[in-house]
Each structure stands twice: as C-alpha cells, then as structure tokens.
Design an enzyme around this catalytic site. Structure first.
Site, PDB file in Angstrom:
ATOM      1  N   HIS A  42       0.847  -1.202   0.000  1.00  0.00           N
ATOM      2  CA  HIS A  42       0.000   0.000   0.000  1.00  0.00           C
ATOM      3  C   HIS A  42       0.878   1.246   0.000  1.00  0.00           C
ATOM      4  O   HIS A  42       1.906   1.310   0.672  1.00  0.00           O
ATOM      5  CB  HIS A  42      -0.951  -0.013   1.201  1.00  0.00           C
ATOM      6  CG  HIS A  42      -2.196  -0.832   0.961  1.00  0.00           C
ATOM      7  ND1 HIS A  42      -3.006  -1.277   1.967  1.00  0.00           N
ATOM      8  CD2 HIS A  42      -2.755  -1.272  -0.198  1.00  0.00           C
ATOM      9  CE1 HIS A  42      -4.030  -1.957   1.455  1.00  0.00           C
ATOM     10  NE2 HIS A  42      -3.890  -1.975   0.148  1.00  0.00           N
ATOM     11  N   ASP A  86       0.895   4.128   1.279  1.00  0.00           N
ATOM     12  CA  ASP A  86       1.288   4.878   2.481  1.00  0.00           C
ATOM     13  C   ASP A  86       2.437   4.196   3.227  1.00  0.00           C
ATOM     14  O   ASP A  86       3.047   4.795   4.113  1.00  0.00           O
ATOM     15  CB  ASP A  86       0.081   5.117   3.409  1.00  0.00           C
ATOM     16  CG  ASP A  86      -0.643   3.841   3.795  1.00  0.00           C
ATOM     17  OD1 ASP A  86      -0.786   2.946   2.935  1.00  0.00           O
ATOM     18  OD2 ASP A  86      -1.074   3.736   4.963  1.00  0.00           O
TER      19      ASP A  86
END
Ligand code: ZN
Length: 276
Positions: free
Chosen positions: A89, A91
């Site tokens: 992901h 982030d």
C-alpha cells in the site's frame, strides 16, 4: 516538511514518534487521515551495538520524512543497511524507491514488483542485517502480500496493517481475503502464546503492550462483524452498499468505502463456507 498536520499544542509527530522497544523506534510520517490514523509508522530496527539499521516501511513519498528517518538513524551512530516492506500500500511503500536511492540499500518485500535488488522475502526467512534477528511471518488478509516481522529479542512483532494500534483494519477485497486474514490473526496469536511476543509495533497508531489481548480483540471483532453481516443478508440486505449502511452505521462515513471492501470480503467468505 511542515507542521501543518500537527494539532494545536501537539508536537510534530505526536506521542507515537520516538516510541518503540529497545531495538525499534518509530518515526511518524506526516500523512494523518481517517485511513492512516496519526500517519504511517516508519520503524527503525537495530541491535544495540550494531552500526547498521533496518528500516521497515519508509512510508509515503515525502522527502522530508525520508530524510528525517535517515537523520534519526545517523544520530544513533548508524547507517541504513536494508529496507523492508510489510506490504505494497502506497502509504507504506510509495517512498521506498527514493529511500533506497538516498541510502544505497536494497528493498526486500514479498511482492517482486516492490523489490529493489536480488532478494525477496518469504515465509521462514530471517533477516540478520547488523546481527539483528527479524523473522518473516506471512500474514496475508489485509492484502495478499502482507508480512509481519517478529523481533524475538524484544518480544515484539511489527504488524504493518494486519494489526493497528487503534481501531481495526480492513480486508482489502478482492486482493485481501477474510479466511487468510483470520488464519494470520491466529498465527500472530500463537506468537503471543508460544513465542513470548508481548508488544505490537503497528503500521499505524500507538505501540500495544498487550499483544495477545489485541489479537484476541481483533478475532472477536471479526467474528462479531461476520455475524452482523450474516444477519443483514438474512434480513434481505443484498448489495455490499446496503450491508455497509446496516452493519457499519456506527462508523464514520469517510470509512464506508473501506468498510465496503471488508463487507465484500465477508460476503465472499460466507458464500465460500455455504453460510448464506
Ligand atoms: Zn495497508
């Protein structure tokens, strides 16, 4: 980097920044949101007397954050020896290539597309950079490529988004699957019961000092949500959107898109097990 993300009166990074265990310290990325809580926790892990540190999840592509991580490593008299990813992901992983460029390190991850260098990461691997012992624990479910890292010397486990420091996580259907996620939680529970893990170092939110309690809570929460979804379907709520509105009525609406992915994963699980 700015202080724009800090709450009034709260130092940048907040109370999570700088916390951890004897071998692990958190540098909080400045990307708070309903999905990322206070922001992404970048973990620096090193043996006390080693000149090399391992960085887990450099975080978003934020030059100031990446340089702060490097500065924190250097102020401890070390340099970065290796970069690891808990999962892909953005982030957690978006800044990895730039971080590798700044530090001259390899990036190891389960997903070959995220790796830089020759080495991947697989179940049973033990990362030994700088005398450290980090055991790779496959924990798919949030995503198919999710890994946790067991740090036995500190009785700790870095869980990425599989267990968070606050609230619960999402099963990111269709890549994330509920059956795999429940198996992963049981795998983490056995680390707490059989292998002395007491502390969760999560990908978001504060350090948890009762690892077993946290994992038990996650298992109970998933069972209760699943029962709610089953009941909602039996009551005639058929579409994922209807089920979300019914089951997640108590959850902030900004999280409903994530909840819908979890609901889709739960509906798939119920169908696979012949429960609806
Ligand atoms: Zn994630």
């Amino acid at each position: 980097m700015t202080d724009a993300s800090a709450l009034p009166g709260q130092p940048r990074g907040g109370p999570i920044d700088g916390t951890g265990t004897a071998r692990a310290v958190c540098v909080l990325a400045p990307n708070p949101s309903p999905m990322t809580l206070d922001g992404t926790n970048t973990w620096i892990v090193a043996e006390p007397d080693s000149p090399l540190a391992v960085v887990v999840d450099p975080g978003p592509l934020d030059e100031g954050h990446l340089r702060q991580v490097i500065g924190t490593v250097e102020r401890s008299g070390r340099r970065v020896g290796l970069t690891l990813l808990t999962h892909g992901h953005w982030d957690h992983a978006e800044g990895a290539a730039r971080f590798a460029e700044l530090t001259g390190t390899a990036v190891r991850a389960l997903d070959p597309a995220l790796r830089l260098g020759d080495e991947g990461l697989a179940a049973g691997d033990v990362v030994t950079t700088g005398g450290l012992e980090l055991r790779v624990v496959p924990t798919p479910g949030h995503t198919s490529d999710s890994l946790s890292f067991h740090l036995p010397a500190d009785g700790a486990v870095l869980t990425g988004d599989t267990v968070l420091g606050r609230g619960t996580t999402m099963v990111a259907h269709p890549d994330g699957r509920l059956g795999e996620y429940l198996d992963s939680l049981r795998r983490l529970r056995s680390l707490t019961v059989d292998d002395g893990v007491r502390t969760v170092l999560p990908g978001h939110g504060p350090v948890l000092d009762d690892a077993q309690g946290a994992v038990e809570y996650y298992l109970a929460h998933r069972a209760s949500r699943l029962a709610q979804v089953e009941t909602a379907v039996e009551a005639g709520h058929r579409t994922p959107g209807e089920v979300v509105a019914h089951v997640y009525a108590d959850v902030d609406r900004s999280l409903w898109p994530a909840a819908e992915l979890s609901v889709r994963a739960q509906l798939e699980y119920l169908e696979e097990h012949g429960l609806v």
